[in-house]
Design a protein around this motif. Structure first.
Motif, PDB file in Angstrom:
ATOM      1  N   GLY B 172       0.832  -1.248  -0.027  1.00 22.92           N
ATOM      2  CA  GLY B 172       0.064   0.194   0.066  1.00 22.92           C
ATOM      3  C   GLY B 172       0.923   1.320  -0.184  1.00 22.92           C
ATOM      4  N   LEU B 173       0.304   2.318   0.420  1.00 18.64           N
ATOM      5  CA  LEU B 173       0.740   3.504   0.538  1.00 18.64           C
ATOM      6  C   LEU B 173       1.961   3.767   1.320  1.00 18.64           C
ATOM      7  N   ASP B 178       3.140  10.850  -0.740  1.00 22.70           N
ATOM      8  CA  ASP B 178       2.093  11.562  -1.313  1.00 22.70           C
ATOM      9  C   ASP B 178       1.477  10.657  -2.336  1.00 22.70           C
ATOM     10  N   LEU B 179       0.087  10.828  -2.143  1.00 24.87           N
ATOM     11  CA  LEU B 179      -0.467   9.775  -3.046  1.00 24.87           C
ATOM     12  C   LEU B 179      -0.211   9.837  -4.543  1.00 24.87           C
ATOM     13  N   GLU B 180      -0.035  11.368  -4.814  1.00 28.10           N
ATOM     14  CA  GLU B 180      -0.077  11.500  -6.267  1.00 28.10           C
ATOM     15  C   GLU B 180       1.568  11.132  -6.722  1.00 28.10           C
ATOM     16  N   THR B 186       1.542   0.253  -6.779  1.00 30.34           N
ATOM     17  CA  THR B 186       1.631   0.311  -5.360  1.00 30.34           C
ATOM     18  C   THR B 186       0.036   0.992  -4.950  1.00 30.34           C
ATOM     19  N   LEU B 187      -0.455   1.999  -5.837  1.00 33.27           N
ATOM     20  CA  LEU B 187      -1.716   2.725  -5.864  1.00 33.27           C
ATOM     21  C   LEU B 187      -2.714   1.565  -6.022  1.00 33.27           C
ATOM     22  N   PHE B 191      -5.681   0.093  -3.447  1.00 31.17           N
ATOM     23  CA  PHE B 191      -7.153   0.022  -3.369  1.00 31.17           C
ATOM     24  C   PHE B 191      -7.508  -1.357  -3.178  1.00 31.17           C
ATOM     25  N   ALA B 192      -6.646  -2.464  -3.929  1.00 35.07           N
ATOM     26  CA  ALA B 192      -7.107  -3.863  -3.719  1.00 35.07           C
ATOM     27  C   ALA B 192      -7.316  -4.191  -2.145  1.00 35.07           C
ATOM     28  N   GLY B 193      -6.294  -3.659  -1.332  1.00 31.44           N
ATOM     29  CA  GLY B 193      -6.233  -3.943   0.318  1.00 31.44           C
ATOM     30  C   GLY B 193      -6.866  -3.019   1.040  1.00 31.44           C
ATOM     31  N   ARG B 194      -8.015  -2.099   0.613  1.00 25.19           N
ATOM     32  CA  ARG B 194      -8.617  -1.192   1.308  1.00 25.19           C
ATOM     33  C   ARG B 194      -9.351  -1.718   2.205  1.00 25.19           C
ATOM     34  N   GLN B 195      -9.230  -1.164   3.725  1.00 25.76           N
ATOM     35  CA  GLN B 195      -9.788  -1.663   4.722  1.00 25.76           C
ATOM     36  C   GLN B 195     -10.894  -0.688   5.197  1.00 25.76           C
TER      37      GLN B 195
END
Lengths: 198, 198
Positions: B172-173, B178-180, B186-187, B191-195
């Motif tokens: 993940g991040l 910075d997200l951008e 990685t991004l 998303f795939a591993g969002r909790q």
């Protein structure tokens, strides 16, 4: 952080010039995995270099004997001495094959900020050589930076009264460089030192 | 180019990872001028590290004894094994103080291009540990790069039939980033591993 002796190794490696903490770690891990014979060879050469390598008693060049290869060579002109800061400068000049005289290695340059004055350099020994030897010209080949220039200026003043020819390496544009990228000091010197076109 | 043993030293230093010819020269000249005691200490620690440092007979972590500090520690959970590529990964994970189990150091990652297959890594020994020990979970903590992923995939397949819990570190991040500026892989994983937000 690491097991005793591994941390010791990282610490020792980190003391070397240009080796930061990350590089020291990287080298240490490499050595941990490396063939013990290779690591032993590095350790041995470290010991050997400190045992064997002395400084020439005449010119302070690096030498495995009391006098270096160049001072011992009877074919080198006795009348010419090229004054340099370090051993590596001798090697650089030898590589050009342009100079057939001998050297005098100062062991650094005058740098008040680092606490290096003329008395920390082999300047007294240079004056003694000029008294003993049949030298007619001293070429000052210190680095073209602040410390090197200060050292050359100091030596010019010291050697002036001795009635020798004292010269400095030409300043100017580096061969293969672009005129537009030369800094103004270099370009200024190239103008001041201009010579008749042939 | 340089006097015998000096050149030997430059050559040996140049074999170290990340030390180019210029750095090797710089380090060698530094050592020439250095206090012999300091150089001796470096040589000694090189010898010592190869004499003293062994690899743990259980997990292949670096150790001065037959078993490493972590494997000897009865407070470490016996049921959890974290599989890493190298010793430095153990140190990095220990620094987080998040993991209270034990390790298994593979000694690298699968990389066909470098001729490293599963048989060059300590995978057989991992399987033997899983047979002997009361392990319930294996955490795969290989590097998040091509070789590390390949190794993790291989191990997942190998360990599947054993009926253990096999997990991987979250992708993940990175915290503080910075997200951008995150790369798309990685991004995508973030998303795939969002909790569930708490």
């Amino acid at each position: 952080m690491y097991e005793g002796v591994v941390q010791d190794l990282i610490d020792e490696l980190g003391r070397l010039p240009g080796v930061g903490p990350k590089s020291a770690q990287r080298i240490a891990f490499h050595l941990l995995q490396a063939d013990p014979v290779d690591v032993k060879r590095l350790a041995d050469v470290l010991i050997e270099v400190k045992e064997k390598v002395k400084f020439c008693s005449i010119c302070f060049n690096v030498s495995e004997d009391d006098q270096c290869r160049i001072c011992r060579d009877p074919r080198r002109e006795q009348s010419l001495i090229c004054v340099v800061e370090e051993y590596k400068d001798v090697v650089a000049i030898e590589r050009t094959r342009e100079f057939r005289g001998r050297y005098h290695v100062l062991g650094g340059a005058i740098s008040p900020i680092d606490g290096i004055g003329p008395e920390q350099l082999h300047i007294r020994e240079l004056l003694m050589r000029l008294g003993d030897e049949a030298v007619t010209e001293v070429i000052l080949a210190t680095d073209p930076n602040l410390e090197g220039e200060a050292t050359a200026t100091y030596l010019t003043r010291m050697l002036g009264p001795l009635g020798l020819r004292v010269t400095r390496l030409a300043s100017g544009l580096p061969v293969g460089g672009d005129l537009e990228y030369a800094d103004e000091v270099t370009l200024g010197r190239a103008f001041a030192g201009r010579q008749a076109a042939t």
